[in-house]
Design a protein around this motif. Sequence first.
Motif, PDB file in Angstrom:
ATOM      1  N   ALA A   1     -13.040  -2.341 -25.144  1.00 35.58           N
ATOM      2  CA  ALA A   1     -13.705  -3.329 -24.284  1.00 35.58           C
ATOM      3  C   ALA A   1     -13.583  -4.737 -24.860  1.00 35.58           C
ATOM      4  O   ALA A   1     -13.412  -5.710 -24.116  1.00 35.58           O
ATOM      5  CB  ALA A   1     -15.165  -2.955 -24.088  1.00 35.58           C
ATOM      6  N   ASP A   2     -13.651  -4.858 -26.173  1.00 34.91           N
ATOM      7  CA  ASP A   2     -13.464  -6.165 -26.806  1.00 34.91           C
ATOM      8  C   ASP A   2     -12.076  -6.728 -26.494  1.00 34.91           C
ATOM      9  O   ASP A   2     -11.920  -7.935 -26.247  1.00 34.91           O
ATOM     10  CB  ASP A   2     -13.638  -6.053 -28.323  1.00 34.91           C
ATOM     11  CG  ASP A   2     -15.077  -5.778 -28.740  1.00 34.91           C
ATOM     12  OD1 ASP A   2     -15.987  -6.070 -27.936  1.00 34.91           O
ATOM     13  OD2 ASP A   2     -15.281  -5.265 -29.859  1.00 34.91           O
ATOM     14  N   ILE A   3     -11.076  -5.865 -26.496  1.00 34.84           N
ATOM     15  CA  ILE A   3      -9.712  -6.294 -26.176  1.00 34.84           C
ATOM     16  C   ILE A   3      -9.602  -6.658 -24.702  1.00 34.84           C
ATOM     17  O   ILE A   3      -9.011  -7.682 -24.338  1.00 34.84           O
ATOM     18  CB  ILE A   3      -8.696  -5.194 -26.548  1.00 34.84           C
ATOM     19  CG1 ILE A   3      -8.688  -4.965 -28.059  1.00 34.84           C
ATOM     20  CG2 ILE A   3      -7.292  -5.551 -26.059  1.00 34.84           C
ATOM     21  CD1 ILE A   3      -7.921  -3.729 -28.502  1.00 34.84           C
ATOM     22  N   PHE A   4     -10.187  -5.827 -23.823  1.00 32.93           N
ATOM     23  CA  PHE A   4     -10.136  -6.110 -22.380  1.00 32.93           C
ATOM     24  C   PHE A   4     -10.729  -7.490 -22.073  1.00 32.93           C
ATOM     25  O   PHE A   4     -10.215  -8.235 -21.232  1.00 32.93           O
ATOM     26  CB  PHE A   4     -10.908  -5.059 -21.580  1.00 32.93           C
ATOM     27  CG  PHE A   4     -10.440  -3.641 -21.763  1.00 32.93           C
ATOM     28  CD1 PHE A   4      -9.166  -3.345 -22.226  1.00 32.93           C
ATOM     29  CD2 PHE A   4     -11.289  -2.583 -21.461  1.00 32.93           C
ATOM     30  CE1 PHE A   4      -8.746  -2.038 -22.390  1.00 32.93           C
ATOM     31  CE2 PHE A   4     -10.887  -1.273 -21.626  1.00 32.93           C
ATOM     32  CZ  PHE A   4      -9.614  -0.992 -22.098  1.00 32.93           C
ATOM     33  N   LEU A   5     -11.845  -7.805 -22.731  1.00 36.41           N
ATOM     34  CA  LEU A   5     -12.478  -9.102 -22.506  1.00 36.41           C
ATOM     35  C   LEU A   5     -11.515 -10.225 -22.869  1.00 36.41           C
ATOM     36  O   LEU A   5     -11.365 -11.197 -22.121  1.00 36.41           O
ATOM     37  CB  LEU A   5     -13.761  -9.212 -23.331  1.00 36.41           C
ATOM     38  CG  LEU A   5     -14.432 -10.588 -23.307  1.00 36.41           C
ATOM     39  CD1 LEU A   5     -14.883 -10.959 -21.899  1.00 36.41           C
ATOM     40  CD2 LEU A   5     -15.614 -10.629 -24.278  1.00 36.41           C
ATOM     41  N   ARG A   6     -10.854 -10.093 -23.998  1.00 38.41           N
ATOM     42  CA  ARG A   6      -9.928 -11.148 -24.419  1.00 38.41           C
ATOM     43  C   ARG A   6      -8.715 -11.232 -23.500  1.00 38.41           C
ATOM     44  O   ARG A   6      -8.208 -12.326 -23.225  1.00 38.41           O
ATOM     45  CB  ARG A   6      -9.530 -10.926 -25.873  1.00 38.41           C
ATOM     46  CG  ARG A   6     -10.670 -11.342 -26.813  1.00 38.41           C
ATOM     47  CD  ARG A   6     -10.540 -10.740 -28.195  1.00 38.41           C
ATOM     48  NE  ARG A   6     -11.581 -11.286 -29.072  1.00 38.41           N
ATOM     49  CZ  ARG A   6     -12.844 -10.840 -29.096  1.00 38.41           C
ATOM     50  NH1 ARG A   6     -13.212  -9.854 -28.280  1.00 38.41           N
ATOM     51  NH2 ARG A   6     -13.729 -11.370 -29.917  1.00 38.41           N
ATOM     52  N   ASN A   7      -8.217 -10.094 -23.015  1.00 36.94           N
ATOM     53  CA  ASN A   7      -7.148 -10.123 -22.018  1.00 36.94           C
ATOM     54  C   ASN A   7      -7.575 -10.934 -20.802  1.00 36.94           C
ATOM     55  O   ASN A   7      -6.808 -11.740 -20.264  1.00 36.94           O
ATOM     56  CB  ASN A   7      -6.794  -8.705 -21.553  1.00 36.94           C
ATOM     57  CG  ASN A   7      -6.056  -7.876 -22.574  1.00 36.94           C
ATOM     58  OD1 ASN A   7      -6.392  -6.719 -22.800  1.00 36.94           O
ATOM     59  ND2 ASN A   7      -5.025  -8.439 -23.190  1.00 36.94           N
ATOM     60  N   THR A   8      -8.811 -10.719 -20.378  1.00 33.31           N
ATOM     61  CA  THR A   8      -9.316 -11.395 -19.183  1.00 33.31           C
ATOM     62  C   THR A   8      -9.475 -12.893 -19.421  1.00 33.31           C
ATOM     63  O   THR A   8      -9.071 -13.714 -18.590  1.00 33.31           O
ATOM     64  CB  THR A   8     -10.658 -10.774 -18.757  1.00 33.31           C
ATOM     65  OG1 THR A   8     -10.487  -9.365 -18.546  1.00 33.31           O
ATOM     66  CG2 THR A   8     -11.177 -11.412 -17.491  1.00 33.31           C
TER      67      THR A   8
END
Length: 519
Positions: free
Chosen positions: A151-158
């Motif tokens: 989820a931390d990675i998904f946030l940064r992708n977004t």
Amino acid sequence: MADPTALRPPALARLDEMNRRALDGGGTARIAKQHEAGKLSARERIDLLLDPGSFVEIDRFVVHRCADFGMDEQKVLGDGVVTGWGLVDGRKVVVFAQDFTVIDGSLSGAYASKICKVMDLAMKVGAPVVGLNDSGGARIQEGVESLAGYADIFLRNTLASGVVPQISAILGPCAGGAVYSPAITDLILMTERTSYMFVNGPDVIRTVTSEDVTKEDLGGAATHAARSGVCHLTAPDDRAALAQVRELLSFLPSNNTEAPPRHAAVDPVDREVPELDTMVHAEGPYDVRQLVRAVVDDGRFLEIHARFAQNIVVGLARIGGAPIGVIANQPQVLAGCLDIKASIKAARFVRFCDCFNVPLVTLVDVPGFLPGLDQEYGGIIAHGAKLLYAFAEATVPKITVITRKAYGGAYDVMASKHIRADYNLAFPTAEIALMGAEGAVNIVYGREIQQAADPAAARARFVEDYKTKFVNPYKAAELGFIDEVIYPCMLRIRLAQALDLLRDKRDKNPPKKHGNIPL
């Protein structure tokens, strides 16, 4: 002769040993197994992606924090992902490469933190992010910490979306929640026969639905390139995939505040293209990709999504050394009609180009939206509106060329003057109208045809008259909806002139948090 390593200070000797252990990854046996599977190691991939000697690694000595299930005895320096930055054609790029030789590349909390750190760095310095994916998924032993890492990675992708280019190369397995990081990025490449992506694997599907499917058929490169549209480009192996990543980056700016990089042009911008005068004619299909290659620099067109929704063609090219994004109806497939998949494909590409200041060249030959119950029930209204929205919202230079048919609502949608296209051209073969002459005559002159002594002759006369008056580019030109009707052979020259004019274009949308595109 004395061993020179024996004379090194202990502190340096310790650093030597830690570097050696980190560079070994999962060990020579696991690296050999990776090679046997037709895959390169994480570090070999980075070496091929980046300019020689430019890679700077960070967090080489990070290890996971899990002590359960015997994991305290399975600590490998780097923890299964190699992170850092380097250069591609002399320009900064941030990269992470998942290492399948270390605990199958599974993601731990520490592993996720390494990826998040370089993504944060990319945002600070305005550099593209390239992710080289080859992972068995979440590290089960870490439970929710692994899920939190995703989820931390998904946030940064977004947050990075539309700020810096993000490219994902799937070079091995990518399953479960792990698929959503690449899905948010701008472009996904997959290697053939060695990579796959899916949310639920064959075993889960077999248990729940009793359907039998292989990993390759469910989530291989061919499936996602042609059926789901998840994959934008495929390559036969790691080397070819990494070469494609380098080429993609050559068309893109480092971030959304920069213009795309211009290359020295050898192909003259004042070159006429005489074959275009006969390529497009009133009847019969032609391959729009031939038209594109004839016009762009050196005939080089990097097609994106080539196997998905083939009734529309999108890709990157250059004119006068400057990158452009091409969107073109393909008359060879479904007569160039827009349908659900084509609308989604083109809308996504238009918004990608607009994010990164790549001018759009749209080649129009569209008889309308594809009729059918599956299209109506599938939501063609909403999906077609995505493409309309994308073109209308885009503020990059927009040049539109109507080569032949531009009928009905599809004319409006395909970057018409009415939705802020900057320069609209038409070939003499263009047919800009509500509908084709045959259909229009049936509605307008239906009674006269029925009452005529020779209905067939009357119908033919009305059709010819309608074509002369309405099914051509001249009525639209008279109204100012077409800026110029050009000789097809002049297309490259006009595009180069327009791109030069629009290079410093200024346009913006009204202040708002964000629009509500019909997703």
